[in-house]
Design an enzyme around this catalytic site. Structure first.
Site, short mmCIF file in Angstrom:
data_model
loop_
_atom_site.label_atom_id
_atom_site.label_comp_id
_atom_site.label_asym_id
_atom_site.label_seq_id
_atom_site.Cartn_x
_atom_site.Cartn_y
_atom_site.Cartn_z
N CYS A 16 57.92 14.34 3.54
CA CYS A 16 57.71 13.07 2.87
C CYS A 16 57.93 13.14 1.36
O CYS A 16 58.29 12.14 0.73
CB CYS A 16 56.30 12.55 3.16
SG CYS A 16 56.03 12.14 4.89
N GLU A 17 57.72 14.31 0.78
CA GLU A 17 57.86 14.44 -0.68
C GLU A 17 59.31 14.63 -1.11
O GLU A 17 59.77 13.99 -2.06
CB GLU A 17 57.02 15.62 -1.17
CG GLU A 17 55.52 15.39 -1.12
CD GLU A 17 55.04 14.44 -2.20
OE1 GLU A 17 55.84 14.09 -3.09
OE2 GLU A 17 53.86 14.05 -2.16
N SER A 18 60.03 15.54 -0.45
CA SER A 18 61.36 15.89 -0.95
C SER A 18 62.43 15.94 0.12
O SER A 18 63.59 16.22 -0.18
CB SER A 18 61.30 17.28 -1.61
OG SER A 18 61.08 18.29 -0.62
#
Length: 229
Positions: free
Chosen positions: A118-120
């Site tokens: 979800c972050e990167s």
């Protein structure tokens, strides 16, 4: 600590927490107030002490800077770099480090994977508009706290981000939703609002991380679980 549990999910690990000089409680009960700096130290027994002001005790060090990321959209001087690695191999490239970090900090491997996704989207070169960096999108201040020297180093980033998840899980008594919300909005915002902050971004983030967490737990193939539904 006046933080509301929002689910039955638990990431518990042994760590004692003490809220000293209980201005923290006042902050959590007054969402409209400015968020103060928070200071901490760990005593010889392993008990973690918190205070919202300098007490004259030199053991207290700055833990949370008194700002709030809820309204932040872009940080001056930051050149965002969107994830661009589209290879399927990226979803398994960091397996060994993810397993090692998860085992070291007693965080489910599937949660680490969900946060990275979800972050990167598994691109270690990614930079957000507010300056978060690398696989687990560590803010420079958070990277410093987690003793990460190079946030673009995939191994360092994974270990730093997983360590932060462990700190958040301990701070919020193992509550999964609050741990995830704290990772996105900062632990200070969760403490301020007494639960998941009322930010659309954070609320959507908790849902998305939980979705991938469930997928990683039910799908043996991490690559298959990582592909957008």
């Amino acid at each position: 600590m006046p933080v509301k549990a929002t689910s039955g999910s638990s990431l518990r690990a042994p760590l004692r927490l003490v809220c000293a000089a209980l201005g923290l409680a006042a902050l959590a009960l007054h969402p409209g107030s400015a968020l103060a700096d928070i200071f901490t130290y760990t005593d010889a027994d392993g008990t973690v002490h918190f205070s919202n002001r300098r007490t004259g005790d030199g053991r207290f060090k700055l833990y949370i800077k008194g700002d709030d990321k809820g309204g932040a959209s872009k940080r001056a001087g930051v050149a965002p770099v969107a994830p661009s690695d589209k290879s399927l191999e990226r979803f398994s490239r960091y397996d060994a480090w993810i397993r090692q970090a998860a085992a070291l900090y007693q965080i489910p491997e599937e949660l680490v994977r969900a946060v990275i996704k979800c972050e990167s989207d598994y691109d270690p070169r990614a930079v957000s508009p507010v300056g978060a960096q690398g696989l687990m999108q560590l803010m420079p201040e958070t990277a410093l706290r987690m003793q990460v020297r190079d946030a673009f180093d995939a191994r360092e980033n994974i270990f730093g981000g997983t360590r932060y998840l462990r700190i958040l899980a301990n701070l919020f008594n193992g509550d999964l939703d609050l741990t995830i919300a704290g990772y996105n909005a900062g632990e200070g915002a969760v403490m301020r609002y007494g639960g998941i902050p009322p930010y659309e971004e954070t609320q959507a983030y908790v849902t998305r991380v939980r979705t991938y967490y469930a997928r990683y737990r039910t799908t043996r193939d991490a690559t298959v679980a990582s592909i957008e539904p």
